[in-house]
Design a protein around this motif. Structure first.
Motif, PDB file in Angstrom:
ATOM      1  N   LYS A 112       2.187 -12.645  22.750  1.00 26.92           N
ATOM      2  CA  LYS A 112       0.640 -12.978  22.373  1.00 26.92           C
ATOM      3  C   LYS A 112       0.067 -11.877  21.650  1.00 26.92           C
ATOM      4  O   LYS A 112      -0.514 -11.523  21.061  1.00 26.92           O
ATOM      5  N   LEU A 113       0.596 -10.377  22.695  1.00 33.05           N
ATOM      6  CA  LEU A 113      -0.076  -9.092  21.987  1.00 33.05           C
ATOM      7  C   LEU A 113       0.675  -8.925  20.206  1.00 33.05           C
ATOM      8  O   LEU A 113      -0.028  -8.574  19.459  1.00 33.05           O
ATOM      9  N   ALA A 114       2.019  -9.710  20.198  1.00 37.94           N
ATOM     10  CA  ALA A 114       2.667  -9.137  18.377  1.00 37.94           C
ATOM     11  C   ALA A 114       1.221 -10.064  17.593  1.00 37.94           C
ATOM     12  O   ALA A 114       1.191  -9.695  17.013  1.00 37.94           O
ATOM     13  N   ALA A 115       1.138 -11.543  18.082  1.00 34.81           N
ATOM     14  CA  ALA A 115       0.872 -12.138  17.388  1.00 34.81           C
ATOM     15  C   ALA A 115      -0.655 -12.036  17.176  1.00 34.81           C
ATOM     16  O   ALA A 115      -0.947 -12.086  16.282  1.00 34.81           O
ATOM     17  N   ALA A 116      -1.086 -11.368  17.865  1.00 35.24           N
ATOM     18  CA  ALA A 116      -2.722 -11.126  18.405  1.00 35.24           C
ATOM     19  C   ALA A 116      -2.820 -10.013  16.987  1.00 35.24           C
ATOM     20  O   ALA A 116      -3.850 -10.088  15.666  1.00 35.24           O
ATOM     21  N   PHE A 117      -2.197  -8.969  17.180  1.00 35.59           N
ATOM     22  CA  PHE A 117      -2.426  -7.891  16.235  1.00 35.59           C
ATOM     23  C   PHE A 117      -1.531  -8.671  14.638  1.00 35.59           C
ATOM     24  O   PHE A 117      -2.253  -7.673  13.529  1.00 35.59           O
ATOM     25  N   GLU A 118      -1.034  -9.316  14.601  1.00 32.28           N
ATOM     26  CA  GLU A 118      -0.574 -10.308  13.457  1.00 32.28           C
ATOM     27  C   GLU A 118      -1.425 -10.116  12.278  1.00 32.28           C
ATOM     28  O   GLU A 118      -1.895 -10.546  11.267  1.00 32.28           O
ATOM     29  N   GLN A 119      -3.008 -10.856  13.298  1.00 34.44           N
ATOM     30  CA  GLN A 119      -3.991 -11.832  12.824  1.00 34.44           C
ATOM     31  C   GLN A 119      -4.794 -10.713  13.223  1.00 34.44           C
ATOM     32  O   GLN A 119      -6.343 -10.875  12.763  1.00 34.44           O
ATOM     33  N   LYS A 120      -4.704  -9.600  12.635  1.00 32.63           N
ATOM     34  CA  LYS A 120      -5.868  -8.735  13.014  1.00 32.63           C
ATOM     35  C   LYS A 120      -6.875  -8.845  13.712  1.00 32.63           C
ATOM     36  O   LYS A 120      -7.977  -8.733  13.812  1.00 32.63           O
ATOM     37  N   LEU A 121      -6.725  -9.372  15.265  1.00 26.73           N
ATOM     38  CA  LEU A 121      -7.401  -8.975  16.410  1.00 26.73           C
ATOM     39  C   LEU A 121      -7.085  -7.896  17.228  1.00 26.73           C
ATOM     40  O   LEU A 121      -5.650  -7.413  17.175  1.00 26.73           O
ATOM     41  N   ILE A 122      -7.932  -7.084  17.611  1.00 27.23           N
ATOM     42  CA  ILE A 122      -7.239  -6.422  18.662  1.00 27.23           C
ATOM     43  C   ILE A 122      -7.756  -6.728  19.934  1.00 27.23           C
ATOM     44  O   ILE A 122      -8.010  -7.489  20.172  1.00 27.23           O
ATOM     45  N   ALA A 123      -6.489  -6.334  20.778  1.00 27.41           N
ATOM     46  CA  ALA A 123      -5.653  -6.879  22.206  1.00 27.41           C
ATOM     47  C   ALA A 123      -6.252  -6.194  23.056  1.00 27.41           C
ATOM     48  O   ALA A 123      -6.648  -4.892  22.801  1.00 27.41           O
ATOM     49  N   ILE A 124      -6.861  -7.389  23.967  1.00 27.83           N
ATOM     50  CA  ILE A 124      -6.962  -6.060  25.237  1.00 27.83           C
ATOM     51  C   ILE A 124      -6.339  -6.561  26.417  1.00 27.83           C
ATOM     52  O   ILE A 124      -6.216  -7.516  26.548  1.00 27.83           O
ATOM     53  N   LEU A 125      -5.094  -5.576  26.321  1.00 22.79           N
ATOM     54  CA  LEU A 125      -3.841  -5.457  27.304  1.00 22.79           C
ATOM     55  C   LEU A 125      -4.778  -5.849  29.018  1.00 22.79           C
ATOM     56  O   LEU A 125      -5.668  -4.820  28.951  1.00 22.79           O
ATOM     57  N   CYS A 126      -4.537  -6.365  29.820  1.00 15.02           N
ATOM     58  CA  CYS A 126      -4.354  -5.547  31.378  1.00 15.02           C
ATOM     59  C   CYS A 126      -3.247  -6.195  31.658  1.00 15.02           C
ATOM     60  O   CYS A 126      -2.631  -6.497  31.890  1.00 15.02           O
ATOM     61  N   VAL A 127      -3.678  -4.573  32.330  1.00 14.43           N
ATOM     62  CA  VAL A 127      -2.491  -4.733  33.865  1.00 14.43           C
ATOM     63  C   VAL A 127      -2.994  -4.279  35.126  1.00 14.43           C
ATOM     64  O   VAL A 127      -4.531  -3.158  34.935  1.00 14.43           O
ATOM     65  N   GLY A 128      -2.675  -4.109  36.223  1.00 16.60           N
ATOM     66  CA  GLY A 128      -3.374  -4.058  37.896  1.00 16.60           C
ATOM     67  C   GLY A 128      -2.077  -4.615  38.767  1.00 16.60           C
ATOM     68  O   GLY A 128      -0.897  -5.331  38.205  1.00 16.60           O
ATOM     69  N   GLU A 129      -2.665  -3.368  39.368  1.00 17.10           N
ATOM     70  CA  GLU A 129      -1.155  -3.686  40.878  1.00 17.10           C
ATOM     71  C   GLU A 129      -2.226  -4.786  42.053  1.00 17.10           C
ATOM     72  O   GLU A 129      -3.491  -4.131  41.754  1.00 17.10           O
ATOM     73  N   THR A 130      -1.607  -5.310  42.334  1.00 18.83           N
ATOM     74  CA  THR A 130      -1.638  -6.137  44.002  1.00 18.83           C
ATOM     75  C   THR A 130      -2.519  -5.001  45.013  1.00 18.83           C
ATOM     76  O   THR A 130      -2.049  -4.189  44.674  1.00 18.83           O
ATOM     77  N   LEU A 131      -3.126  -5.318  45.804  1.00 18.88           N
ATOM     78  CA  LEU A 131      -3.803  -4.811  47.500  1.00 18.88           C
ATOM     79  C   LEU A 131      -2.000  -4.246  48.212  1.00 18.88           C
ATOM     80  O   LEU A 131      -1.976  -3.316  48.703  1.00 18.88           O
ATOM     81  N   GLN A 132      -0.846  -5.512  47.851  1.00 20.53           N
ATOM     82  CA  GLN A 132       0.187  -5.109  48.331  1.00 20.53           C
ATOM     83  C   GLN A 132       0.921  -3.596  48.104  1.00 20.53           C
ATOM     84  O   GLN A 132       1.607  -2.846  48.682  1.00 20.53           O
ATOM     85  N   GLU A 133       1.291  -4.016  47.106  1.00 17.25           N
ATOM     86  CA  GLU A 133       1.630  -3.522  45.979  1.00 17.25           C
ATOM     87  C   GLU A 133       0.881  -1.592  46.055  1.00 17.25           C
ATOM     88  O   GLU A 133       1.678  -1.280  45.850  1.00 17.25           O
ATOM     89  N   ARG A 134      -0.159  -1.824  46.239  1.00 12.87           N
ATOM     90  CA  ARG A 134      -0.667  -0.198  45.936  1.00 12.87           C
ATOM     91  C   ARG A 134      -0.847  -0.367  47.706  1.00 12.87           C
ATOM     92  O   ARG A 134      -0.255   1.453  47.611  1.00 12.87           O
TER      93      ARG A 134
END
Ligand code: PEP
Length: 256
Positions: A112-134
């Motif tokens: 999805k990220l690659a496809a977004a940039f290909e169409q000149k959209l700026i991707a906002i990639l969300c990342v983050g951990e769960t409480l359990q992982e923290r």
């Protein structure tokens, strides 16, 4: 210098009338704002109308999701081409709710990220951990795994446009905001990961937002952290006055 970016993620909220009423009430509040980029990410059904209502305003249009193909037999999906067509500049990719409820994995998010940039959209990639992982002390491991897999094979030039959002899952929609120190620690770790993998030029240009129960009362301190360049705002972005207050507070932080 990275420009502060504040993005409203409306999730599955607002009918057409409600979306139009929001824009009408919101725009007068932010007329004098300088030094902050703003975007609204409404539901697909109102994207075009909100885009029209935002025309001649400094507020950009964002989508909450996309498919990786430009077109095809993918019933119920929306392509990056279609998002460009209705005037989107940004698209959110890999939100934790997509990962959790719709089983989006890192391989899909990478496409999805690659496809977004290909169409000149700026991707906002969300990342983050769960409480359990923290609690298990796995936050950095989780972030590293997501960054490595989500950004696989994207080149440096593409990546310098990327926006990342550090969104600890335990802070999303819970009212429990990460402390500025914890949010900064996550954002700094992400920037260091990018620097180690892609060099300091890319690391310095990527904007890293914080997301997770951002409100008018906490946004200024969050954005004042050296590695936090803005916010992705869910619940508090549904009300035009409240979202405008967040933007005004962000502008104060950006100018201080
Ligand atoms: C989000 O959906 O990305 C988010 C941060 O939501 P909230 O502000 O409601 O925690």
């Amino acid at each position: 210098m990275r420009t502060v970016l504040i993005v409203a993620n409306w999730k599955m909220h607002k009918t057409l009338d409600e979306a139009q009423a929001f824009v009408e009430a919101f725009l007068p509040h932010i007329e004098a704002i300088e030094g902050v980029e703003m975007a609204l990410a409404p539901a697909f059904t109102v994207l075009r109308d909100v885009g029209v209502a935002l025309k001649n305003s400094p507020v950009r249009l964002a989508a909450q999701n996309l498919h990786f193909a430009a077109q095809g037999a993918y019933t119920g999906e929306i392509s990056p081409l279609m998002l460009r067509d209705v005037g989107c500049s940004y698209v959110i990719v890999g939100h934790s709710e997509r990962r959790q409820y719709f089983h989006e994995d890192d391989a899909l998010i990478n496409k999805k990220l690659a496809a977004a940039f290909e169409q000149k959209l700026i991707a906002i990639l969300c990342v983050g951990e769960t409480l359990q992982e923290r609690h298990a002390g796995a936050t950095e491991r989780v972030l590293e795994r997501q960054v490595r897999a989500d950004l696989r094979e994207l080149d440096r030039q593409t990546l310098s446009q990327l926006v990342m959002a550090y969104e600890p899952i335990w802070a999303i929609g819970t009212g429990e905001t990460a402390s500025p120190a914890d949010a900064e620690q996550g954002a700094r770790f992400l920037r260091e990961l990018i620097r180690d993998r892609y060099g300091s030029q890319v690391a310095q240009s990527i904007r890293i937002l914080y997301g997770g129960s951002v409100k008018p009362e906490n946004v200024e301190e969050l954005i004042s952290q050296p590695n936090i360049d803005g916010a992705l705002v869910g619940g508090a972005s549904l009300d035009p006055q409240q979202f405008a207050q967040i933007i005004k507070a962000a502008a104060r932080a950006a100018h201080s």
